[in-house]
Design an enzyme around this catalytic site. Structure first.
Site, short mmCIF file in Angstrom:
data_model
loop_
_atom_site.label_atom_id
_atom_site.label_comp_id
_atom_site.label_asym_id
_atom_site.label_seq_id
_atom_site.Cartn_x
_atom_site.Cartn_y
_atom_site.Cartn_z
N ILE A 115 0.85 -1.20 0.00
CA ILE A 115 0.00 0.00 0.00
C ILE A 115 0.88 1.25 0.00
O ILE A 115 0.60 2.23 -0.71
CB ILE A 115 -0.96 -0.03 1.20
CG1 ILE A 115 -2.07 -1.05 0.96
CG2 ILE A 115 -1.56 1.35 1.46
CD1 ILE A 115 -2.99 -1.28 2.14
N ARG A 117 -4.84 -5.58 10.92
CA ARG A 117 -4.09 -5.15 12.08
C ARG A 117 -3.97 -3.63 12.15
O ARG A 117 -4.21 -2.92 11.17
CB ARG A 117 -2.69 -5.77 12.05
CG ARG A 117 -1.89 -5.38 10.83
CD ARG A 117 -0.57 -6.10 10.76
NE ARG A 117 0.15 -5.72 9.55
CZ ARG A 117 1.47 -5.84 9.41
NH1 ARG A 117 2.20 -6.33 10.41
NH2 ARG A 117 2.05 -5.48 8.29
N LEU A 137 20.56 -0.11 2.27
CA LEU A 137 21.58 -0.05 3.31
C LEU A 137 21.31 1.07 4.31
O LEU A 137 22.23 1.55 4.96
CB LEU A 137 22.96 0.14 2.67
CG LEU A 137 23.37 -0.90 1.62
CD1 LEU A 137 24.68 -0.48 0.96
CD2 LEU A 137 23.50 -2.28 2.25
N VAL A 154 9.99 5.09 8.66
CA VAL A 154 8.92 4.16 8.32
C VAL A 154 8.45 4.44 6.88
O VAL A 154 8.11 5.56 6.54
CB VAL A 154 7.74 4.30 9.30
CG1 VAL A 154 6.65 3.30 8.93
CG2 VAL A 154 8.21 4.07 10.72
N ASP A 157 9.83 1.30 1.22
CA ASP A 157 8.73 1.17 0.27
C ASP A 157 8.81 2.25 -0.79
O ASP A 157 8.57 2.01 -1.98
CB ASP A 157 7.39 1.26 1.01
CG ASP A 157 7.31 0.30 2.18
OD1 ASP A 157 7.87 -0.81 2.07
OD2 ASP A 157 6.72 0.66 3.21
#
Length: 316
Positions: free
Chosen positions: A40, A88, A223, A250, A254
């Site tokens: 997502i 979740r 890395l 975070v 992605d």
């Protein structure tokens, strides 16, 4: 069109704090609510940059409609597949120096019929003009690792490249099965995959080549603060830039994968440059916010072909 598949989606709640004291009462300065899950996040990054995408994922429970509404609010095309279980909710706590603490829930059980409906949803979007299928994130309870090879086979039947970002047993099983256009582990996941520690550029390159030998075209190794390596059977490239102070890490990986697939058709070195630029932009944004075009600085990224194999990763 790029299809993303997130088998374990989440509603991500991020709390920005001045400091984190374990065992004490902590007060948040700000909170963020985002539709989450690695695939997502990739779709969100692609949509932010005007690239056609659709996010396929299971949905259920009280947080399900909230996740869908968040995607709708940001204009991200979605194909939610109803399941009996509840998706979740993950929690992230950030501090000003860029430190990030995450608590990820395990996710729902997805039975065989629900898995079949997810595969059917992917197949529905596989049409002329589809340039990639990306499966990203963990597998929830009840989902066998073989679902990744089934997704790869589905993409291959339509002559569409299949990209993968996962870890642990699902990563190992998918690599053994082969048929991957690109896989994106970090150095720790790659080390676990090959069963040894990786200290130098040469160590990472050689480990990635083992993955390539099993039927993967390219390995994109993130890395962290030290950039990324792209390894194929023929060549190796490193890309990175000047140090930056992260706001939130975070979703940075992605965004990195999104940048790589967004640059399809360009030379491998430029695909890597784009990937790292997108990842660097993401770490400078709060929560799991994905970068917009004006926040991505390709010129700030240096690419080196065949980097010195004796360099340690910390020297990059």
């Amino acid at each position: 069109m790029i299809i993303t598949v997130t088998l374990n989606p989440s509603l991500d709640r991020t709390f920005d704090t001045e400091r984190l004291l374990v065992g004490e009462v902590n007060r948040a300065l700000r909170t963020h609510l985002d539709a989450g899950g690695k695939g997502i996040n990739v779709s969100r990054a692609l949509q932010q940059n005007g690239i056609a995408t659709v996010a396929v994922f299971p949905i259920g429970g009280a947080d399900g409609p909230v996740l869908v509404s968040e995607l709708e609010r940001h204009g991200v095309p979605a194909h939610p597949v109803p399941i009996a279980g509840a998706i979740r909710s993950n929690v992230t706590i950030t501090v000003p120096d860029g430190g990030t603490t995450k608590v990820n829930a395990p996710g729902p059980r997805i039975d065989d019929d629900e898995q079949a409906r997810i595969l059917a949803a992917v197949d529905e979007h596989l049409r002329p003009g589809t340039t990639c299928v990306i499966a990203a994130g963990s597998l929830p309870e009840g989902v066998p690792t073989s679902i990744l090879s089934r997704l790869a086979a589905l993409a291959a039947a339509h002559h569409v490249p299949f990209a993968l970002d996962t870890s642990d047993a699902p990563l190992a099983a998918a690599v053994r099965a082969g048929g991957l256009a690109v896989v994106k582990p970090n150095e720790h996941e790659l080390a676990e995959l090959v069963g040894r520690e990786l200290h130098t550029v040469g160590d990472v390159r050689d480990a990635a080549r083992e993955v390539v030998a099993l039927g993967t075209e390219a390995v994109l190794v993130s890395l962290g603060a030290h950039g990324a390596l792209l390894v194929t059977a023929e060549a190796c490239w490193w890309a990175g830039g000047d140090p930056i102070v992260p706001v939130s890490t975070v979703g940075a990986g992605d965004s990195t994968l999104a940048g790589y697939v967004a640059a399809d058709g360009r030379a491998p070195s430029e695909r890597l440059r784009t990937a790292v630029a997108w990842g660097r932009a993401a770490v400078q944004l709060p929560g799991t916010e994905m970068p917009r075009p004006e926040q991505i600085d390709l010129a700030a990224v240096t690419v080196v072909e065949e980097p010195n194999p004796s360099l340690t990763l910390k020297e990059l």
